[in-house]
Write a protein that holds these residues in place. Structure first.
Motif, mmCIF file in Angstrom:
data_model
loop_
_atom_site.group_PDB
_atom_site.id
_atom_site.type_symbol
_atom_site.label_atom_id
_atom_site.label_comp_id
_atom_site.label_asym_id
_atom_site.label_seq_id
_atom_site.Cartn_x
_atom_site.Cartn_y
_atom_site.Cartn_z
ATOM 1 N N PHE A 21 9.404 -8.106 -0.723
ATOM 2 C CA PHE A 21 8.456 -8.938 -1.456
ATOM 3 C C PHE A 21 7.574 -8.081 -2.365
ATOM 4 C CE2 PHE A 21 4.685 -11.909 -1.522
ATOM 5 C CZ PHE A 21 5.306 -12.876 -2.279
ATOM 6 N N ASP A 22 7.124 -6.927 -1.866
ATOM 7 C CA ASP A 22 6.316 -6.023 -2.700
ATOM 8 C C ASP A 22 7.123 -5.503 -3.876
ATOM 9 O OD1 ASP A 22 4.122 -6.367 -1.114
ATOM 10 O OD2 ASP A 22 4.397 -4.499 0.011
ATOM 11 N N GLU A 23 8.390 -5.196 -3.626
ATOM 12 C CA GLU A 23 9.264 -4.735 -4.708
ATOM 13 C C GLU A 23 9.454 -5.838 -5.751
ATOM 14 O OE1 GLU A 23 13.867 -3.320 -5.175
ATOM 15 O OE2 GLU A 23 12.814 -2.819 -3.325
ATOM 16 N N TYR A 24 9.590 -7.079 -5.289
ATOM 17 C CA TYR A 24 9.733 -8.228 -6.183
ATOM 18 C C TYR A 24 8.473 -8.410 -7.032
ATOM 19 C CZ TYR A 24 10.218 -13.172 -7.518
ATOM 20 O OH TYR A 24 10.282 -14.348 -8.209
ATOM 21 N N LEU A 25 7.306 -8.241 -6.398
ATOM 22 C CA LEU A 25 6.044 -8.431 -7.111
ATOM 23 C C LEU A 25 5.757 -7.322 -8.122
ATOM 24 C CD1 LEU A 25 3.715 -9.773 -4.291
ATOM 25 C CD2 LEU A 25 4.671 -11.042 -6.206
ATOM 26 N N GLU A 26 6.464 -6.202 -8.025
ATOM 27 C CA GLU A 26 6.282 -5.123 -8.995
ATOM 28 C C GLU A 26 6.611 -5.582 -10.419
ATOM 29 O OE1 GLU A 26 5.147 -1.947 -8.769
ATOM 30 O OE2 GLU A 26 4.549 -2.445 -6.729
ATOM 31 N N LYS A 35 -0.080 -10.315 -6.106
ATOM 32 C CA LYS A 35 0.238 -8.894 -6.169
ATOM 33 C C LYS A 35 -0.906 -8.081 -5.576
ATOM 34 C CE LYS A 35 2.125 -5.495 -9.292
ATOM 35 N NZ LYS A 35 2.569 -5.238 -10.648
ATOM 36 N N LYS A 36 -0.557 -7.182 -4.647
ATOM 37 C CA LYS A 36 -1.563 -6.351 -4.004
ATOM 38 C C LYS A 36 -1.928 -5.206 -4.932
ATOM 39 C CE LYS A 36 0.451 -7.432 0.404
ATOM 40 N NZ LYS A 36 1.402 -7.010 1.388
ATOM 41 N N SER A 37 -3.196 -4.936 -5.019
ATOM 42 C CA SER A 37 -3.615 -3.829 -5.865
ATOM 43 C C SER A 37 -3.292 -2.510 -5.183
ATOM 44 C CB SER A 37 -5.112 -3.920 -6.158
ATOM 45 O OG SER A 37 -5.837 -3.703 -4.964
ATOM 46 N N LYS A 38 -3.092 -1.483 -5.939
ATOM 47 C CA LYS A 38 -2.746 -0.170 -5.391
ATOM 48 C C LYS A 38 -3.880 0.374 -4.529
ATOM 49 C CE LYS A 38 1.132 0.511 -7.749
ATOM 50 N NZ LYS A 38 2.417 0.535 -7.182
ATOM 51 N N THR A 39 -5.114 0.048 -4.862
ATOM 52 C CA THR A 39 -6.238 0.554 -4.090
ATOM 53 C C THR A 39 -6.393 -0.178 -2.768
ATOM 54 O OG1 THR A 39 -7.754 -0.923 -5.249
ATOM 55 C CG2 THR A 39 -7.500 1.296 -6.134
ATOM 56 N N GLU A 40 -5.903 -1.417 -2.674
ATOM 57 C CA GLU A 40 -6.020 -2.181 -1.438
ATOM 58 C C GLU A 40 -5.094 -1.612 -0.358
ATOM 59 O OE1 GLU A 40 -5.523 -6.770 0.164
ATOM 60 O OE2 GLU A 40 -5.341 -6.341 -1.963
ATOM 61 N N TYR A 41 -3.879 -1.225 -0.729
ATOM 62 C CA TYR A 41 -2.907 -0.647 0.188
ATOM 63 C C TYR A 41 -2.391 0.658 -0.419
ATOM 64 C CZ TYR A 41 -3.021 -5.207 2.369
ATOM 65 O OH TYR A 41 -3.427 -6.346 2.983
ATOM 66 N N PRO A 42 -3.132 1.741 -0.259
ATOM 67 C CA PRO A 42 -2.806 2.964 -0.981
ATOM 68 C C PRO A 42 -1.681 3.799 -0.376
ATOM 69 C CG PRO A 42 -4.779 3.263 0.315
ATOM 70 C CD PRO A 42 -4.380 1.831 0.455
ATOM 71 N N GLU A 46 6.511 5.970 5.939
ATOM 72 C CA GLU A 46 7.594 6.941 5.759
ATOM 73 C C GLU A 46 8.944 6.386 6.181
ATOM 74 O OE1 GLU A 46 6.910 10.726 7.477
ATOM 75 O OE2 GLU A 46 5.092 11.075 6.324
ATOM 76 N N ARG A 47 8.941 5.357 7.016
ATOM 77 C CA ARG A 47 10.200 4.813 7.517
ATOM 78 C C ARG A 47 10.739 3.674 6.665
ATOM 79 N NH1 ARG A 47 11.489 2.906 13.650
ATOM 80 N NH2 ARG A 47 13.732 3.055 13.422
ATOM 81 N N CYS A 48 9.897 2.700 6.334
ATOM 82 C CA CYS A 48 10.394 1.507 5.624
ATOM 83 C C CYS A 48 9.845 1.374 4.204
ATOM 84 C CB CYS A 48 10.065 0.250 6.419
ATOM 85 S SG CYS A 48 8.301 -0.081 6.572
ATOM 86 N N ALA A 49 8.970 2.260 3.780
ATOM 87 C CA ALA A 49 8.400 2.305 2.423
ATOM 88 C C ALA A 49 7.535 1.094 2.069
ATOM 89 C CB ALA A 49 9.496 2.482 1.388
ATOM 90 N N CYS A 65 6.634 -0.369 12.244
ATOM 91 C CA CYS A 65 7.436 0.837 12.474
ATOM 92 C C CYS A 65 6.824 1.701 13.573
ATOM 93 C CB CYS A 65 7.585 1.641 11.195
ATOM 94 S SG CYS A 65 8.636 0.849 9.982
ATOM 95 N N ARG A 66 5.517 1.693 13.686
ATOM 96 C CA ARG A 66 4.851 2.502 14.698
ATOM 97 C C ARG A 66 5.336 2.136 16.095
ATOM 98 N NH1 ARG A 66 -1.464 2.041 15.621
ATOM 99 N NH2 ARG A 66 -0.737 0.065 16.432
#
Length: 89
Positions: A21-26, A35-42, A46-49, A65-66
């Motif tokens: 979904f994040d890739e789609y929103l790009e 769309k999430k701002s880059k500063t909201e989720y910076p 490492e596992r699922c990107a 993933c944790r």
């Protein structure tokens, strides 16, 4: 620019897979409401990107993933312990 957006996908299907979904929103403009701002989720897992917000300085994985990583590490630890115990008999 995106012409047609399926409301059902945006509300129900897309959020089920956060990484996709994040890739789609790009492809949407930066001011798009979902769309999430880059500063909201910076940070990126490492596992699922998937982008997420760290809760500590050492955190490398998102919450989902944790749990999987902890389970895999416990499994490996117990396997090594059982192997060590069987060789000591």
């Amino acid at each position: 620019m995106i012409a047609n957006v399926c409301p059902h996908y945006m509300k129900a299907v897309g959020p089920a897979d956060p990484g996709l979904f994040d890739e789609y929103l790009e492809h949407f403009p930066d001011n798009y409401p979902l769309k999430k701002s880059k500063t909201e989720y910076p940070d990126t897992c490492e596992r699922c990107a998937v982008r997420y917000k760290k809760s500590s300085n050492r955190q490398k994985y998102c919450e989902a993933c944790r749990e999987e990583i902890k389970r895999e590490q416990a499994k490996k630890r117990m396997k090594n312990k059982r192997l060590k115990d069987s060789t000591n008999k």
